[in-house]
Design a protein around this motif. Structure first.
Motif, mmCIF file in Angstrom:
data_model
loop_
_atom_site.group_PDB
_atom_site.id
_atom_site.type_symbol
_atom_site.label_atom_id
_atom_site.label_comp_id
_atom_site.label_asym_id
_atom_site.label_seq_id
_atom_site.Cartn_x
_atom_site.Cartn_y
_atom_site.Cartn_z
ATOM 1 N N LEU A 1 0.842 -1.203 0.000
ATOM 2 C CA LEU A 1 0.000 0.000 0.000
ATOM 3 C C LEU A 1 0.872 1.247 0.000
ATOM 4 C CD1 LEU A 1 -2.868 -0.715 2.578
ATOM 5 C CD2 LEU A 1 -3.131 -0.261 0.140
ATOM 6 N N ARG B 1 2.614 1.731 -3.385
ATOM 7 C CA ARG B 1 1.721 2.252 -4.424
ATOM 8 C C ARG B 1 1.481 3.746 -4.235
ATOM 9 N NH1 ARG B 1 -3.152 -1.898 -3.955
ATOM 10 N NH2 ARG B 1 -4.045 -0.867 -5.761
ATOM 11 N N LEU B 2 1.493 4.173 -2.977
ATOM 12 C CA LEU B 2 1.284 5.584 -2.671
ATOM 13 C C LEU B 2 2.489 6.408 -3.144
ATOM 14 C CD1 LEU B 2 -1.105 6.831 -1.141
ATOM 15 C CD2 LEU B 2 0.308 6.811 0.908
ATOM 16 N N GLU C 1 3.414 7.273 -6.947
ATOM 17 C CA GLU C 1 2.600 8.274 -7.638
ATOM 18 C C GLU C 1 3.429 9.156 -8.579
ATOM 19 O OE1 GLU C 1 -0.534 11.830 -6.442
ATOM 20 O OE2 GLU C 1 0.635 10.793 -4.940
ATOM 21 N N MET D 1 -0.754 7.512 -9.428
ATOM 22 C CA MET D 1 -0.893 6.898 -8.109
ATOM 23 C C MET D 1 -1.029 5.376 -8.239
ATOM 24 S SD MET D 1 -3.954 7.482 -5.397
ATOM 25 C CE MET D 1 -3.424 9.029 -4.670
ATOM 26 N N THR D 2 -1.902 4.923 -9.101
ATOM 27 C CA THR D 2 -2.074 3.485 -9.285
ATOM 28 C C THR D 2 -2.191 3.213 -10.778
ATOM 29 O OG1 THR D 2 -4.464 3.647 -9.238
ATOM 30 C CG2 THR D 2 -3.366 3.286 -7.126
ATOM 31 N N MET E 1 -8.279 -0.902 -0.869
ATOM 32 C CA MET E 1 -7.007 -1.090 -1.570
ATOM 33 C C MET E 1 -6.230 -2.242 -0.932
ATOM 34 S SD MET E 1 -7.344 1.317 -3.869
ATOM 35 C CE MET E 1 -5.824 1.896 -4.628
ATOM 36 N N ALA F 1 -7.782 -2.242 -7.226
ATOM 37 C CA ALA F 1 -7.002 -1.337 -8.069
ATOM 38 C C ALA F 1 -7.517 0.083 -7.890
ATOM 39 C CB ALA F 1 -7.128 -1.751 -9.532
ATOM 40 N N GLY F 2 -8.682 0.183 -7.295
ATOM 41 C CA GLY F 2 -9.319 1.464 -7.058
ATOM 42 C C GLY F 2 -10.635 1.201 -6.337
ATOM 43 N N ILE G 1 -4.488 8.725 2.149
ATOM 44 C CA ILE G 1 -3.024 8.821 2.205
ATOM 45 C C ILE G 1 -2.542 8.794 3.658
ATOM 46 C CG2 ILE G 1 -1.066 10.367 1.711
ATOM 47 C CD1 ILE G 1 -2.676 11.272 -0.813
#
Lengths: 370, 370
Positions: free
Chosen positions: A363, A366-367, A370, B1-2, B229, B234-235, B357
């Motif tokens: 996690l 992935r942040l 960006e 971001m992803t 997540m 993926a979102g 975040i």
């Protein structure tokens, strides 16, 4: 790792509910905290079980869970309610239709009584608990515990937890002195409400902050653990994931049902205890749902009504009688769809924690990407 | 971001379903991806709505969502089913008991037909979509879309998503060429299954990997987004959180119900469309659940049965008639318990991402603090 782990001196913030001492000892001996579901045991049996856990958990702390009566005014031990003739006939007919045998006459089996619905003897059971210093946590399965229980537990240096399916129940428990809340979503096995873990957990966390909240319902993997921690959990409360372990004392027939079931094969039913209780769907739960069937009685009457039937069904299923196997059920959550084989409890715990750590690191990655 | 954000060139992996163009434009203009629920609109209306979205989303991409018929063999447009007299009488009596007025005779209102259950015209509607290059995503609300839709969308350079409440449905959709799966748990508003997001999402993710999965059901905050997540999303796919926004076109009366409801005031009912659909609990859903009430008809018959009633109830509620207000409902998920005031959609999105975040950073911090 987390505040709650420090509080108990454990490695992982993973709480494992089980009626089976072997699971409790395995989890407490591997860095988690096993919680022994003691409602169906006598004080004498609890003494034996806790002694055994003490000898097999490598000094790890553990907890104990009771179905304290939800209200002080509830009937005490031994007060067997009146059971309507229609309901008795329905149960008798159901067992008859599925060819479930009677108990052998004159045996202990015939004489046994179901203690799970008999809200008594917990004072004596708690005295047993307080003679076991490693039993660090007393849990109330059905909500706010009686005030005397909280005071005494604190005087004995134990912490108290209570399950909650609504924020207001959690608030009431904290007002009663409870130290830790278990927020249990609707996907959980056993008694639970109608709102899912994803929605319930943050509401409970916010309602009782800074009281620590364990997140329960749908937690049986590291990803689910990470999700629970993201929702604000101080730790996770697990149950169903221990049903298909080498340490489980469920019958092989019940374990077989669990490892072959998918997540759609559980159902919330009032037909076992009188309160909505998620179980593996079976001919038993289907029969109570069918049109024209009587409505289940309230708790504790329904438990008294069906206690013999439940034991006869389990007996028949162990004999591999077809009817008994069809009726056989037990409390279990939607996560049983993830259980496809019998595993070692310590392995399950370590795999879960490893996946949790990887998941959190992923996690974060992935942040940052960006 | 992803990856999914890169795929669409958006900032945040947040997909926002809404029947309201203002919400779609606000989200797509703020870095997310709005998805316009178009099932109740004619092709002509869709043309107007998409033109409007194009002008108000600052060039951001958006999507469109249709209730394509779940099976090719379903009846086509205009095939109104036979509606049993008992059901017609039940609806008439219910409106009568609550004093809901008839439509004014001879007006457009009286002549209008409910198009949400009329599985037609989507070929023409899709031609409208393909004239709008920023409409980058075509979504099938009820599962695997017709194969012609997937082929044509791909030929037009659009991506296709499909909702799934079971892993096998997701697998079927991927086999049919679908690019993105929306795994929707039981807590979601609208049509959903019985297994919760916490349990469903990882199963769908594993079943279709490496196909991206958006997690839906119970997602309306940054913590819930982080949880989604963590489950492998993926979102996220959101819906109910946009109901109480300044941009929402729900009636003030319906918005009022939503901001005052807690998470226990939604219910899955077949009484609106014939399929289990989570809505705000009201006298309407209660009446259909009551003993002795007829069982709802299958989709699409139930929709035809109740379309006029739904419009008359909304009309009465806008007039603040007590009966209409009691019956009034709309699709909504359990997260509405979190909505306590009317907010700006762009603010909601940015707050959600900020909390997400922080939540991930906090998870990582707690891990390292071990």
């Amino acid at each position: 790792m987390t505040d709650i782990a420090r509080l108990f001196g454990i490695e992982f913030p993973v709480f494992a509910f089980s009626h089976c001492r072997d699971v409790v000892a395995a989890v407490s001996g591997t860095g988690g905290l096993g919680v022994f579901g003691a409602s169906v045991f006598t004080p004498e049996e609890i003494e034996i079980e806790l002694d055994w856990i003490d000898r097999h958990s490598h000094g790890g702390p553990y907890g104990i869970d009771f179905a304290f009566p939800p209200r002080a005014t509830d009937s005490g031990p031994g007060a067997e309610p009146d059971l309507p003739a229609q309901h008795r006939a329905f149960v008798a007919d159901l067992l008859n239709r599925y060819g479930v045998a009677e108990f052998p006459a004159g045996t202990d089996e015939e004489r046994a009584t179901y203690r799970g619905v008999d809200f008594g003897d917990y004072d004596e059971a708690l005295e047993v608990v307080y003679r076991h210093p490693n039993c660090r946590l007393v849990v109330s399965a059905l909500g706010t515990p009686p005030s005397g229980v909280v005071e005494r537990a604190h005087a004995e240096g134990r912490l108290v937890a209570a399950l909650a399916g609504k924020p207001e129940h959690a608030v009431r428990s904290v007002a009663a002195g409870v130290d830790i809340i278990v927020a249990q979503g609707s996907e959980a096995g056993g008694h639970a409400g109608s709102v899912s873990t994803m929605v319930l957990a943050p509401q409970v966390v916010d309602a009782v902050a800074p009281t620590p909240v364990l997140v329960a319902g749908g937690i049986a993997s590291g990803r689910q653990m990470a999700a629970a921690m993201a929702l604000g959990g101080a730790g996770v409360w697990t149950g169903s994931m221990w049903l298909a372990t080498e340490e489980s004392d469920l019958s092989p027939e019940m374990v077989q049902k669990i490892v072959t079931a998918d997540s759609w094969q559980t159902v919330q039913t009032r037909s076992i205890t009188g309160k909505p209780c998620r179980v593996v769907r079976s001919a038993w739960s289907d029969a109570w749902e069918a049109e024209g069937s009587p409505k289940p009685l309230p708790m504790p009457a329904q438990g008294f009504l069906v206690e013999d039937a439940m034991r006869r069904i389990e007996r028949a299923s162990r004999d591999r009688d077809t009817g008994g196997l069809e009726l056989l059920t037990c409390p279990a959550g939607q996560v049983i769809g993830q259980l496809t084989k019998v595993s070692k409890a310590s392995r399950l715990l370590l795999d879960m924690v490893e996946e949790y750590i990887e998941c959190v690191e992923d996690l974060e990655r992935r942040l940052v990407a960006e």
